[in-house]
Design an enzyme around this catalytic site. Structure first.
Site, PDB file in Angstrom:
ATOM      1  N   GLU A  43       0.847  -1.196   0.000  1.00 24.24           N
ATOM      2  CA  GLU A  43       0.000   0.000   0.000  1.00 24.24           C
ATOM      3  C   GLU A  43       0.884   1.248   0.000  1.00 24.24           C
ATOM      4  O   GLU A  43       1.499   1.593   1.011  1.00 24.24           O
ATOM      5  CB  GLU A  43      -0.918   0.022   1.220  1.00 24.24           C
ATOM      6  CG  GLU A  43      -1.789   1.273   1.293  1.00 24.24           C
ATOM      7  CD  GLU A  43      -2.518   1.436   2.611  1.00 24.24           C
ATOM      8  OE1 GLU A  43      -2.892   2.586   2.928  1.00 24.24           O
ATOM      9  OE2 GLU A  43      -2.725   0.438   3.329  1.00 24.24           O
ATOM     10  N   ARG A  47       0.684  10.300   0.219  1.00 19.75           N
ATOM     11  CA  ARG A  47       1.023  11.362   1.169  1.00 19.75           C
ATOM     12  C   ARG A  47       2.257  12.157   0.755  1.00 19.75           C
ATOM     13  O   ARG A  47       2.639  13.093   1.447  1.00 19.75           O
ATOM     14  CB  ARG A  47       1.273  10.766   2.563  1.00 19.75           C
ATOM     15  CG  ARG A  47       0.082  10.034   3.146  1.00 19.75           C
ATOM     16  CD  ARG A  47       0.388   9.569   4.557  1.00 19.75           C
ATOM     17  NE  ARG A  47      -0.546   8.539   5.001  1.00 19.75           N
ATOM     18  CZ  ARG A  47      -0.464   7.921   6.166  1.00 19.75           C
ATOM     19  NH1 ARG A  47       0.512   8.228   7.003  1.00 19.75           N
ATOM     20  NH2 ARG A  47      -1.352   6.999   6.502  1.00 19.75           N
ATOM     21  N   LYS A 130     -11.244  -1.362   6.110  1.00 19.72           N
ATOM     22  CA  LYS A 130     -10.125  -1.018   6.975  1.00 19.72           C
ATOM     23  C   LYS A 130     -10.708  -0.512   8.288  1.00 19.72           C
ATOM     24  O   LYS A 130     -11.686   0.241   8.283  1.00 19.72           O
ATOM     25  CB  LYS A 130      -9.262   0.068   6.316  1.00 19.72           C
ATOM     26  CG  LYS A 130      -8.084   0.491   7.170  1.00 19.72           C
ATOM     27  CD  LYS A 130      -7.066   1.293   6.368  1.00 19.72           C
ATOM     28  CE  LYS A 130      -7.440   2.742   6.211  1.00 19.72           C
ATOM     29  NZ  LYS A 130      -6.282   3.576   5.803  1.00 19.72           N
TER      30      LYS A 130
END
Length: 206
Positions: A43, A47, A130
């Protein structure tokens, strides 16, 4: 390139490494080390300015199933898919993002922290979520309480989970895998160290 379901992505390994990569030139080293260590689902969080290029580079590594995290809206989704992301992870669930991900037929792990979050996802036809931020949202006791009435849901807890705490999460029948950043420590990239940490993570029982 074969398409995977979200369940298949979650079953690839006990841990999905959550990656914040600042330098594109580190991408191949990190991905090769993680895959060699037994963690194929990667993943890459959106960011950093380099994130989309990191996804492109990591996707070149044989055996790597590269996804995008920190996907916030349909524009992020489109950019991630264009870069080659094969699954999508978001910190929360909004109707626009949920509808776009479902329409795109891409494995989607939306962030949830409350019963309302999960119920909205179930209403959209989603069953895999999640649980985020896991530790500060009440930890394992909170997820156990949520999973009891919402027994059809399956989870990848992420946020504050460590190599030490991961086994307790993974022992739960409603937890398919966990997300963790400990596998790639901050600082200079050390491929051998990452591979060793990945091997330990891949060997966690579930």
């Amino acid at each position: 390139m074969s398409k995977l379901t979200v369940e298949q992505v979650m079953e690839l390994a006990p841990v999905i490494p959550v990656l914040v990569v600042d330098r594109v030139e580190d991408a191949l080293t990190i991905a090769r080390a993680l895959v060699a260590g037994g963690l194929p689902a990667l993943e890459v969080t959106l960011r950093t300015p380099a994130a989309l290029d990191v996804i492109r580079e990591m996707s070149k590594v044989e055996g790597a199933i590269v996804g995008a995290g920190t996907v916030l809206n349909p524009a992020d989704l489109d950019a991630a898919m264009e870069a080659g992301a094969r699954f999508i992870v978001s910190p929360g669930l909004t109707k626009p993002l949920g509808k776009a991900a479902i329409a795109a037929k891409i494995p989607f792990l939306p962030g949830t922290a409350t019963a309302g979050d999960i119920m909205r996802g179930l209403d959209m036809g989603l069953t895999h979520f999640k649980f985020f931020p896991a530790e500060t949202s009440g930890g394992l006791p909170a997820l156990k309480a949520l999973a009891a009435p919402l027994h059809m849901a399956r989870f990848c807890p992420t946020g504050g989970i460590t190599a030490k705490s991961a086994p307790e999460w993974l022992a739960q029948p409603f937890v398919k895998c966990v997300g963790g950043s400990w596998v790639v420590p901050k600082g200079p990239v050390d491929g051998a160290k990452i591979e060793a940490l990945a091997q330990e993570a891949a060997a966690l029982p579930r």
